[in-house]
Design a protein around this motif. Structure first.
Motif, PDB file in Angstrom:
ATOM      1  N   GLU A  43      38.752  57.344  62.866  1.00  0.00           N
ATOM      2  CA  GLU A  43      40.074  57.532  62.263  1.00  0.00           C
ATOM      3  C   GLU A  43      41.211  57.369  63.268  1.00  0.00           C
ATOM      4  O   GLU A  43      42.374  57.385  62.889  1.00  0.00           O
ATOM      5  CB  GLU A  43      40.164  58.917  61.617  1.00  0.00           C
ATOM      6  CG  GLU A  43      39.216  59.095  60.456  1.00  0.00           C
ATOM      7  CD  GLU A  43      39.264  60.494  59.867  1.00  0.00           C
ATOM      8  OE1 GLU A  43      39.893  61.385  60.472  1.00  0.00           O
ATOM      9  OE2 GLU A  43      38.670  60.688  58.803  1.00  0.00           O
ATOM     10  N   THR A  77      43.546  58.978  57.816  1.00  0.00           N
ATOM     11  CA  THR A  77      42.487  59.303  56.870  1.00  0.00           C
ATOM     12  C   THR A  77      42.783  58.679  55.519  1.00  0.00           C
ATOM     13  O   THR A  77      43.892  58.809  55.010  1.00  0.00           O
ATOM     14  CB  THR A  77      42.365  60.830  56.704  1.00  0.00           C
ATOM     15  OG1 THR A  77      42.234  61.414  57.993  1.00  0.00           O
ATOM     16  CG2 THR A  77      41.173  61.201  55.856  1.00  0.00           C
ATOM     17  N   GLN A  78      41.790  58.007  54.963  1.00  0.00           N
ATOM     18  CA  GLN A  78      41.913  57.459  53.619  1.00  0.00           C
ATOM     19  C   GLN A  78      41.061  58.303  52.681  1.00  0.00           C
ATOM     20  O   GLN A  78      40.074  58.911  53.107  1.00  0.00           O
ATOM     21  CB  GLN A  78      41.466  56.008  53.575  1.00  0.00           C
ATOM     22  CG  GLN A  78      42.422  55.097  54.314  1.00  0.00           C
ATOM     23  CD  GLN A  78      42.073  53.629  54.091  1.00  0.00           C
ATOM     24  OE1 GLN A  78      40.945  53.278  53.851  1.00  0.00           O
ATOM     25  NE2 GLN A  78      43.074  52.795  54.179  1.00  0.00           N
ATOM     26  N   PRO A  90      46.123  49.797  51.748  1.00  0.00           N
ATOM     27  CA  PRO A  90      45.528  51.001  52.347  1.00  0.00           C
ATOM     28  C   PRO A  90      46.538  51.957  52.964  1.00  0.00           C
ATOM     29  O   PRO A  90      46.344  53.160  52.922  1.00  0.00           O
ATOM     30  CB  PRO A  90      44.586  50.449  53.417  1.00  0.00           C
ATOM     31  CG  PRO A  90      44.332  49.052  53.024  1.00  0.00           C
ATOM     32  CD  PRO A  90      45.540  48.589  52.266  1.00  0.00           C
ATOM     33  N   ASP A  91      47.632  51.437  53.527  1.00  0.00           N
ATOM     34  CA  ASP A  91      48.604  52.329  54.158  1.00  0.00           C
ATOM     35  C   ASP A  91      49.326  53.204  53.129  1.00  0.00           C
ATOM     36  O   ASP A  91      49.889  54.226  53.471  1.00  0.00           O
ATOM     37  CB  ASP A  91      49.586  51.553  55.030  1.00  0.00           C
ATOM     38  CG  ASP A  91      50.321  50.456  54.282  1.00  0.00           C
ATOM     39  OD1 ASP A  91      49.806  49.989  53.250  1.00  0.00           O
ATOM     40  OD2 ASP A  91      51.402  50.060  54.735  1.00  0.00           O
ATOM     41  N   LEU A  93      47.691  54.688  50.698  1.00  0.00           N
ATOM     42  CA  LEU A  93      46.719  55.711  50.340  1.00  0.00           C
ATOM     43  C   LEU A  93      46.401  56.646  51.506  1.00  0.00           C
ATOM     44  O   LEU A  93      45.900  57.743  51.297  1.00  0.00           O
ATOM     45  CB  LEU A  93      45.407  55.056  49.881  1.00  0.00           C
ATOM     46  CG  LEU A  93      45.494  54.142  48.667  1.00  0.00           C
ATOM     47  CD1 LEU A  93      44.161  53.450  48.455  1.00  0.00           C
ATOM     48  CD2 LEU A  93      45.906  54.921  47.437  1.00  0.00           C
ATOM     49  N   ALA A  94      46.674  56.221  52.723  1.00  0.00           N
ATOM     50  CA  ALA A  94      46.268  56.961  53.917  1.00  0.00           C
ATOM     51  C   ALA A  94      47.234  58.089  54.243  1.00  0.00           C
ATOM     52  O   ALA A  94      48.423  58.025  53.936  1.00  0.00           O
ATOM     53  CB  ALA A  94      46.163  56.014  55.098  1.00  0.00           C
TER      54      ALA A  94
END
Length: 124
Positions: A43, A77-78, A90-91, A93-94
């Motif tokens: 991570e 962390t996702q 993804p950024d 959701l992280a």
């Protein structure tokens, strides 16, 4: 010989480490071992402008005397579960937390716990 720690960037055509950096000091390559991190090593992400700090350790368990490098990092962390591919970037959701990442010389890794290790960390 210049022993100032530095971030090293890969050639843009090396897909496996594109967008990542490694840490070197003098002729030595450093790595980030799970045993030294407060979060999952997978991570960790480094800032391109992080300050690399040198720590001289006399008594690192399993290693002895060595020189560590600390860097300000993020633990990204996702959400767990689901498929490895999503339609939302993804950024979005992280979540991220500021942490300190600690690196040891590569030749000294795997002397303490046999856990995960990374040489290349993504840039935050």
């Amino acid at each position: 010989m210049d022993l100032t720690p530095r971030l090293v960037h890969p050639h843009r055509r090396i897909d496996a480490v594109r967008g990542s950096v490694a840490v070197e000091r003098g002729p030595l390559v450093y790595c980030f071992e799970q045993v030294d991190q407060g979060v999952d090593v997978e991570e960790l992400a480094l800032s391109p402008r992080t300050e690399l700090r040198v720590l001289d350790k006399d008594d690192l368990p399993g290693v002895g005397r060595t020189v560590l490098i600390e860097a300000d990092a993020l633990a990204v962390t996702q959400p767990a579960g689901g498929l490895p591919y999503v339609t939302t970037p993804p950024d979005h959701l992280a979540t991220s937390t500021h942490v300190t990442a600690t690196a040891v010389p590569y030749f000294q890794w795997d002397n303490r716990d046999g856990g995960a290790m990374r040489v290349w960390l993504p840039l935050a």
